[in-house]
Design an enzyme around this catalytic site. Structure first.
Site, short mmCIF file in Angstrom:
data_model
loop_
_atom_site.label_atom_id
_atom_site.label_comp_id
_atom_site.label_asym_id
_atom_site.label_seq_id
_atom_site.Cartn_x
_atom_site.Cartn_y
_atom_site.Cartn_z
CB ALA A 11 -9.94 -74.96 -73.56
N GLY A 12 -6.42 -74.50 -72.75
CA GLY A 12 -5.48 -73.49 -72.25
C GLY A 12 -4.96 -72.64 -73.41
NE ARG A 89 13.24 -83.48 -67.74
CZ ARG A 89 13.16 -83.10 -69.01
NH1 ARG A 89 12.68 -83.92 -69.91
NH2 ARG A 89 13.55 -81.92 -69.39
CG ASN A 121 6.18 -80.72 -72.55
OD1 ASN A 121 6.74 -81.36 -73.42
ND2 ASN A 121 5.99 -79.42 -72.65
CG HIS A 176 10.38 -80.55 -76.67
ND1 HIS A 176 10.83 -79.50 -77.44
CD2 HIS A 176 9.40 -80.04 -75.89
CE1 HIS A 176 10.13 -78.41 -77.13
NE2 HIS A 176 9.27 -78.71 -76.18
#
Length: 308
Positions: A11-12, A89, A121, A176
């Protein structure tokens, strides 16, 4: 008659934006779930109270559990930590692998027939995690990235050419991130090829700005974007729930298409009620094909960090 149901995990800002857009479309109930107590309940209450102003029926539920998600048609997963300063990453992959894996298992237990859209991500790797954790066929697990990257590219093209953004047709493929591949050969403004309207130098600058689009926003705001990613997720949900058969760039599992096998990559797909109905193979120039191959090598490297 029961309304159909869309669940958004996380719910960000991005999850709440997608919930806002989908609620305003007024064709399905929306459930917002998040581990933070009070956050999804508060955002849902706020969104419900927007209903009388915008004219949609208030059916948004905020929860910290998965029971209310039962019977969802589509589940959008935005959960996971954003990359913080100094975090590699690889660190992000292993942290979010646990989160996305756990969320997927809980979602599937409540909605075994759903379609899963991933926004977490690093996107390509998280699609692999959700596919593995769900046991779903590849058609029902895919990610949102290309629509966002394409939207950024289209914005810059509209500004550069002074045209309406609605008349700009473009496509961004690949992973992406910095290795995305804008397909300039398939880019038009009102049907006119982009190369007839902008110099190679201007096109190169727009391509580069698109590739670094996420980073530009993080530098400006200190956090990731949410309006455009939330809207892009909502566009995918619309195409699935309303059977629009839109051809949109999504992160899909390839098994030989574009010469890539066993990897999630951004390609144009046709989206309908069962998820991906078709992977559309474009004729790429040699340069674009090489760029896509190099993008796929970069994605494989990130996916290689996964523990499963």
């Amino acid at each position: 008659m029961m309304r159909r149901k869309i669940t958004i995990v996380g719910a960000g800002a991005t999850g709440a934006t997608a919930a806002h857009i989908l609620a305003a479309r007024d064709y399905a109930d929306v459930v917002l779930t998040d581990i933070k107590e009070g956050l999804p309940q508060g955002k849902a209450l706020d969104l419900n109270q927007m209903g009388p102003v915008l004219g949609f029926e208030p059916r948004i539920t905020g929860t910290n559990s998965y029971e209310e998600t039962t019977g969802s048609d589509v589940v959008v997963i935005t959960a996971g930590l954003p990359r913080s300063p100094g975090m590699s990453r690889d660190d992000l992959v292993t942290t979010n692998e646990k989160i996305v894996g756990s969320v997927t298992e809980q979602i599937v237990a409540q909605s075994p027939g759903c379609v899963i859209v991933i926004l977490s991500n690093p996107l390509d790797a998280m699609c692999h995690v959700a596919k593995s954790a769900s046991g779903f066929p590849k058609e029902r697990v895919f990610g949102q990235a290309g629509i966002l990257d394409t939207a950024r590219f289209r914005t810059f093209i509209a500004w550069e050419t002074g045209a309406s953004v609605r008349d700009v047709q473009a496509l961004v493929l690949g992973g992406h991130g910095d290795q995305m591949v804008p397909v300039v050969s398939a880019t038009t403004v009102g049907g006119i090829p982009l190369r007839k309207l902008a110099s190679e130098e201007a096109i190169r600058a727009m391509v580069e700005r698109t590739a670094k689009g996420g980073g530009e926003l993080v530098n400006l705001m200190g956090t990731s974007a949410w309006y455009a990613p939330g809207a892009a997720a909502a566009q995918m949900v619309d195409s699935i729930m309303l059977d629009e058969k839109r051809v949109l760039p999504c992160t899909a599992y390839l098994e030989g298409e574009y010469g890539i096998d066993g990897l999630y990559m951004g390609v144009p797909v046709k989206l309908g009620p069962s998820g991906i109905e078709q992977i559309v193979e474009l004729d790429l120039s040699d340069e674009e094909r090489l760029a896509l191959e190099s993008s796929s090598a970069g994605v494989r490297e990130v996916v290689g960090v996964l523990t499963t």
